[in-house]
Write a protein that holds these residues in place. Sequence first.
Motif, PDB file in Angstrom:
ATOM      1  N   ASP A   1      26.487  12.253  17.431  1.00 26.22           N
ATOM      2  CA  ASP A   1      25.315  12.002  18.270  1.00 26.22           C
ATOM      3  C   ASP A   1      24.053  12.006  17.432  1.00 26.22           C
ATOM      4  OD1 ASP A   1      26.366  12.139  21.221  1.00 26.22           O
ATOM      5  OD2 ASP A   1      27.299  13.847  20.192  1.00 26.22           O
ATOM      6  N   VAL A   2      23.113  11.132  17.796  1.00 28.15           N
ATOM      7  CA  VAL A   2      21.804  11.051  17.150  1.00 28.15           C
ATOM      8  C   VAL A   2      20.742  11.482  18.153  1.00 28.15           C
ATOM      9  CG1 VAL A   2      20.087   9.532  16.101  1.00 28.15           C
ATOM     10  CG2 VAL A   2      22.523   9.198  15.603  1.00 28.15           C
ATOM     11  N   VAL A   3      19.906  12.436  17.780  1.00 31.69           N
ATOM     12  CA  VAL A   3      18.800  12.877  18.631  1.00 31.69           C
ATOM     13  C   VAL A   3      17.584  12.036  18.283  1.00 31.69           C
ATOM     14  CG1 VAL A   3      17.336  14.798  19.334  1.00 31.69           C
ATOM     15  CG2 VAL A   3      19.729  15.211  18.734  1.00 31.69           C
ATOM     16  N   GLU A   4      17.107  11.243  19.235  1.00 29.58           N
ATOM     17  CA  GLU A   4      15.985  10.346  18.979  1.00 29.58           C
ATOM     18  C   GLU A   4      14.639  11.048  19.121  1.00 29.58           C
ATOM     19  OE1 GLU A   4      16.356   7.604  17.676  1.00 29.58           O
ATOM     20  OE2 GLU A   4      18.453   7.118  18.048  1.00 29.58           O
ATOM     21  N   LYS A   5      14.516  11.918  20.118  1.00 29.12           N
ATOM     22  CA  LYS A   5      13.252  12.623  20.358  1.00 29.12           C
ATOM     23  C   LYS A   5      13.536  14.084  20.667  1.00 29.12           C
ATOM     24  CE  LYS A   5      10.727   8.554  22.028  1.00 29.12           C
ATOM     25  NZ  LYS A   5       9.838   8.495  20.850  1.00 29.12           N
ATOM     26  N   ALA A   6      12.567  14.932  20.347  1.00 34.51           N
ATOM     27  CA  ALA A   6      12.757  16.369  20.540  1.00 34.51           C
ATOM     28  C   ALA A   6      12.978  16.734  21.998  1.00 34.51           C
ATOM     29  CB  ALA A   6      11.562  17.123  19.979  1.00 34.51           C
ATOM     30  N   ALA A   7      12.430  15.920  22.904  1.00 36.95           N
ATOM     31  CA  ALA A   7      12.556  16.230  24.327  1.00 36.95           C
ATOM     32  C   ALA A   7      13.937  15.889  24.882  1.00 36.95           C
ATOM     33  CB  ALA A   7      11.488  15.472  25.119  1.00 36.95           C
TER      34      ALA A   7
ATOM     35  N   LEU B   1      29.392  19.264  21.136  1.00 36.87           N
ATOM     36  CA  LEU B   1      28.821  18.972  19.830  1.00 36.87           C
ATOM     37  C   LEU B   1      29.895  18.810  18.770  1.00 36.87           C
ATOM     38  CD1 LEU B   1      25.804  21.437  19.783  1.00 36.87           C
ATOM     39  CD2 LEU B   1      25.670  18.945  19.748  1.00 36.87           C
ATOM     40  N   GLY B   2      29.672  17.859  17.891  1.00 29.60           N
ATOM     41  CA  GLY B   2      30.486  17.692  16.702  1.00 29.60           C
ATOM     42  C   GLY B   2      29.550  17.505  15.532  1.00 29.60           C
ATOM     43  N   VAL B   3      29.146  16.244  15.309  1.00 25.03           N
ATOM     44  CA  VAL B   3      28.128  15.920  14.311  1.00 25.03           C
ATOM     45  C   VAL B   3      26.842  15.592  15.052  1.00 25.03           C
ATOM     46  CG1 VAL B   3      27.439  14.365  12.458  1.00 25.03           C
ATOM     47  CG2 VAL B   3      29.853  15.019  12.701  1.00 25.03           C
ATOM     48  N   LEU B   4      25.796  16.323  14.757  1.00 24.81           N
ATOM     49  CA  LEU B   4      24.493  16.088  15.373  1.00 24.81           C
ATOM     50  C   LEU B   4      23.515  15.662  14.280  1.00 24.81           C
ATOM     51  CD1 LEU B   4      23.054  16.309  18.174  1.00 24.81           C
ATOM     52  CD2 LEU B   4      22.156  18.501  17.367  1.00 24.81           C
ATOM     53  N   ILE B   5      22.875  14.511  14.475  1.00 24.72           N
ATOM     54  CA  ILE B   5      21.979  13.946  13.471  1.00 24.72           C
ATOM     55  C   ILE B   5      20.548  13.973  13.999  1.00 24.72           C
ATOM     56  CG2 ILE B   5      21.478  11.920  12.058  1.00 24.72           C
ATOM     57  CD1 ILE B   5      24.442  11.087  12.527  1.00 24.72           C
ATOM     58  N   VAL B   6      19.669  14.637  13.273  1.00 28.32           N
ATOM     59  CA  VAL B   6      18.265  14.752  13.685  1.00 28.32           C
ATOM     60  C   VAL B   6      17.377  14.439  12.480  1.00 28.32           C
ATOM     61  CG1 VAL B   6      18.882  16.532  15.370  1.00 28.32           C
ATOM     62  CG2 VAL B   6      18.033  17.206  13.120  1.00 28.32           C
ATOM     63  N   ASN B   7      16.107  14.147  12.740  1.00 30.91           N
ATOM     64  CA  ASN B   7      15.176  13.916  11.635  1.00 30.91           C
ATOM     65  C   ASN B   7      14.277  15.128  11.427  1.00 30.91           C
ATOM     66  OD1 ASN B   7      14.248  12.507  14.223  1.00 30.91           O
ATOM     67  ND2 ASN B   7      12.316  12.782  13.148  1.00 30.91           N
ATOM     68  N   TYR B   8      13.718  15.207  10.235  1.00 27.56           N
ATOM     69  CA  TYR B   8      12.964  16.391   9.827  1.00 27.56           C
ATOM     70  C   TYR B   8      11.838  16.748  10.783  1.00 27.56           C
ATOM     71  CZ  TYR B   8      15.183  16.641   5.208  1.00 27.56           C
ATOM     72  OH  TYR B   8      16.084  16.798   4.190  1.00 27.56           O
ATOM     73  N   ASP B   9      11.131  15.756  11.280  1.00 26.03           N
ATOM     74  CA  ASP B   9       9.906  16.032  12.015  1.00 26.03           C
ATOM     75  C   ASP B   9      10.128  16.603  13.409  1.00 26.03           C
ATOM     76  OD1 ASP B   9       8.341  15.243   9.918  1.00 26.03           O
ATOM     77  OD2 ASP B   9       8.218  13.157  10.559  1.00 26.03           O
ATOM     78  N   ILE B  10      11.358  16.628  13.885  1.00 23.77           N
ATOM     79  CA  ILE B  10      11.596  17.196  15.216  1.00 23.77           C
ATOM     80  C   ILE B  10      12.415  18.484  15.163  1.00 23.77           C
ATOM     81  CG2 ILE B  10      11.402  14.942  16.330  1.00 23.77           C
ATOM     82  CD1 ILE B  10      14.426  14.904  16.621  1.00 23.77           C
ATOM     83  N   VAL B  11      12.790  18.916  13.955  1.00 23.81           N
ATOM     84  CA  VAL B  11      13.633  20.109  13.847  1.00 23.81           C
ATOM     85  C   VAL B  11      12.935  21.336  14.420  1.00 23.81           C
ATOM     86  CG1 VAL B  11      14.752  21.697  12.237  1.00 23.81           C
ATOM     87  CG2 VAL B  11      14.928  19.241  11.882  1.00 23.81           C
ATOM     88  N   ALA B  12      11.645  21.493  14.128  1.00 24.37           N
ATOM     89  CA  ALA B  12      10.931  22.692  14.603  1.00 24.37           C
ATOM     90  C   ALA B  12      10.997  22.801  16.127  1.00 24.37           C
ATOM     91  CB  ALA B  12       9.479  22.652  14.130  1.00 24.37           C
TER      92      ALA B  12
ATOM     93  N   ASP C   1       9.225   6.290  15.779  1.00 21.94           N
ATOM     94  CA  ASP C   1       7.817   6.590  15.535  1.00 21.94           C
ATOM     95  C   ASP C   1       7.610   7.205  14.160  1.00 21.94           C
ATOM     96  OD1 ASP C   1       7.234   5.694  18.041  1.00 21.94           O
ATOM     97  OD2 ASP C   1       7.276   7.682  18.963  1.00 21.94           O
ATOM     98  N   GLU C   2       8.649   7.909  13.648  1.00 22.48           N
ATOM     99  CA  GLU C   2       8.478   8.632  12.408  1.00 22.48           C
ATOM    100  C   GLU C   2       8.812   7.806  11.184  1.00 22.48           C
ATOM    101  OE1 GLU C   2      10.534   9.510  14.780  1.00 22.48           O
ATOM    102  OE2 GLU C   2       9.699  11.267  15.764  1.00 22.48           O
TER     103      GLU C   2
END
Length: 326
Positions: free
Chosen positions: A60-66, A73-84, A294-295
């Motif tokens: 799964d890819v998380v596009e936005k923090a919301a 869950l298995g593999v979760l892909i997120v970008n740096y700017d939404i980790v916090a 956006d990022e």
Amino acid sequence: ARGKKGVLIADEPGLGKTIQAIGILNDDPVRTVLVVCPASIKENWRREMDKWLDYYLPIDVVEKAAHPLPKKLGVLIVNYDIVAKLRPRLDLVEWDVLICDESHLTKSQTAKRTIAILGANGKGGIRAGRRIFLTGTPAESRPAELFSVCHAMRPDLFPSWMDFAFRYCGAYQSKYGLDARGATNVGELQAILREHFMVRRKKADVLKDLPPKVRVRVTLPCDRNLRASVDAELAAYKRERSLIGSLKQRGAGLDEVMLATTAGLRVLGVEEECGRSLVKALSAEQFAKAKFSDEAPKEMLTAAEKVVTLPSALVTVSDLVVPWLL
């Protein structure tokens, strides 16, 4: 990487760090994997996981923090700017592996992204049984940039920033505070990294073993209204370019050409009038390319590797203006 709780794969760009990381997962199967990477390569991670992972895990890819996290869950892909913003939910999961791609983005100890992923002063980082960091440039300019990753990998070897700074960064107390912009005992530091958790190979060393380069065209989404806007502006641009061509044929000078167009454009450091429609067309097309995340533009600017973007009209800027400047 076998048997190590932390590994830094620091091969030069183009040597397959992503596939190597997935190979580690294949060698020691796990249930939960968190991948943190720049927004611009999240989909690439999805494709590579789907292609190379030997066993099934939901990806799964998380596009936005919301956006909510998937229930399974298995593999979760997120970008740096939404980790916090995701941390409270990420902390509910027992992650077997944390993968940080372009890990040099965590070089600043005080940056929000670094604290969100690695914590501060050795505490508060994302809990994971194993950490795999990937970067083609482990230290872009000075050893101080390595401390965050070194401490995360082996806090027993690198327990203190002050010790690290004085040993490897030539640190000294200036009138403005601690200056750790230098480099000392670099050979020793490299030997420790290579012995305990880092592997770094150069293209010249392994090029003969690599398969031919594969180029992939990635089509980005573009909704109907935006497509119509791009088409309309490109049509207007072509009309203005045709006008400029006719002016040039009859020997018009640069001043007359610039008066015939209506918008400012900076080309080769020279700011001149060069066509409202061209600028709008380029802006619309670039917006269409960037809209998928956006990022993405910000991540591209902070990435160490070279980035080349080829909008179809951009090449014509020099074709259009340079002949009039020569």
